[in-house]
Motif scaffolding. Sequence first.
Motif, PDB file in Angstrom:
ATOM      1  N   UNK A   4      -5.494 -14.138   3.921  1.00 18.00           N
ATOM      2  CA  UNK A   4      -4.870 -13.764   5.191  1.00 18.00           C
ATOM      3  C   UNK A   4      -3.469 -13.198   5.019  1.00 18.00           C
ATOM      4  N   UNK A   5      -2.681 -13.755   4.101  1.00 21.05           N
ATOM      5  CA  UNK A   5      -1.315 -13.278   3.883  1.00 21.05           C
ATOM      6  C   UNK A   5      -1.312 -11.820   3.422  1.00 21.05           C
ATOM      7  N   UNK A   6      -2.234 -11.460   2.545  1.00 19.73           N
ATOM      8  CA  UNK A   6      -2.319 -10.074   2.086  1.00 19.73           C
ATOM      9  C   UNK A   6      -2.780  -9.136   3.194  1.00 19.73           C
ATOM     10  N   UNK A   7      -3.692  -9.588   4.036  1.00 19.71           N
ATOM     11  CA  UNK A   7      -4.163  -8.751   5.137  1.00 19.71           C
ATOM     12  C   UNK A   7      -3.042  -8.466   6.128  1.00 19.71           C
ATOM     13  N   UNK A   8      -2.220  -9.461   6.408  1.00 18.97           N
ATOM     14  CA  UNK A   8      -1.136  -9.312   7.364  1.00 18.97           C
ATOM     15  C   UNK A   8      -0.001  -8.470   6.778  1.00 18.97           C
ATOM     16  N   UNK A  47      -6.835 -14.787  11.660  1.00 16.79           N
ATOM     17  CA  UNK A  47      -6.680 -13.663  10.739  1.00 16.79           C
ATOM     18  C   UNK A  47      -5.636 -13.985   9.674  1.00 16.79           C
ATOM     19  N   UNK A  48      -4.543 -14.593  10.080  1.00 13.10           N
ATOM     20  CA  UNK A  48      -3.470 -14.944   9.136  1.00 13.10           C
ATOM     21  C   UNK A  48      -3.896 -16.023   8.143  1.00 13.10           C
ATOM     22  N   UNK A  70      -0.977  -4.280  18.006  1.00 12.19           N
ATOM     23  CA  UNK A  70      -1.611  -4.934  16.867  1.00 12.19           C
ATOM     24  C   UNK A  70      -1.586  -6.440  17.110  1.00 12.19           C
ATOM     25  N   UNK A  71      -2.773  -7.034  17.171  1.00  7.13           N
ATOM     26  CA  UNK A  71      -2.887  -8.467  17.435  1.00  7.13           C
ATOM     27  C   UNK A  71      -3.307  -9.156  16.140  1.00  7.13           C
ATOM     28  N   UNK A  72      -2.410  -9.977  15.617  1.00  5.26           N
ATOM     29  CA  UNK A  72      -2.695 -10.727  14.396  1.00  5.26           C
ATOM     30  C   UNK A  72      -2.807 -12.204  14.763  1.00  5.26           C
ATOM     31  N   UNK A  73      -4.029 -12.661  14.930  1.00  2.00           N
ATOM     32  CA  UNK A  73      -4.263 -14.043  15.342  1.00  2.00           C
ATOM     33  C   UNK A  73      -4.057 -15.004  14.166  1.00  2.00           C
ATOM     34  N   UNK A  74      -3.968 -16.281  14.487  1.00  2.00           N
ATOM     35  CA  UNK A  74      -3.831 -17.289  13.440  1.00  2.00           C
ATOM     36  C   UNK A  74      -5.072 -17.343  12.552  1.00  2.00           C
ATOM     37  N   UNK A 112       0.857  -1.173   0.000  1.00  2.00           N
ATOM     38  CA  UNK A 112       0.000   0.000   0.000  1.00  2.00           C
ATOM     39  C   UNK A 112       0.896   1.226   0.000  1.00  2.00           C
ATOM     40  N   UNK A 113       0.850   2.002  -1.072  1.00  6.49           N
ATOM     41  CA  UNK A 113       1.743   3.155  -1.176  1.00  6.49           C
ATOM     42  C   UNK A 113       0.991   4.394  -1.670  1.00  6.49           C
ATOM     43  N   UNK A 114      -0.298   4.463  -1.395  1.00  2.00           N
ATOM     44  CA  UNK A 114      -1.072   5.589  -1.906  1.00  2.00           C
ATOM     45  C   UNK A 114      -1.166   6.753  -0.926  1.00  2.00           C
TER      46      UNK A 114
END
Length: 82
Positions: free
Chosen positions: A75-79, A56-57, A50-54, A35-37
């Motif tokens: 999930x990979x893109x969200x993380x 979510x991943x 920031x909590x990134x659960x399994x 994301x570079x906008x």
Amino acid sequence: MKTNLMSRSTLVLICITVLFATGCTRMYKQPIHEVAFMPAKEKIDLPVQLVLTDDFRNAKWEKKSMGDTFVMPIGENLVYNT
């Protein structure tokens, strides 16, 4: 002769039914884009966790249609962009 022909036609009918009754699963890999906008602004010091659960991943999108299953792991893109 008649039973041989009948058993052969039954076998063909069973094969056709199995062929069309089974489905398949298609997996799609999503490309990762940064994301570079948004340009950088002044920074504010805030305590943030920031909590990134399994769950979510390992999130994935699934769509089932006529015996086929389409699966996109997102999930990979969200993380990646968090």
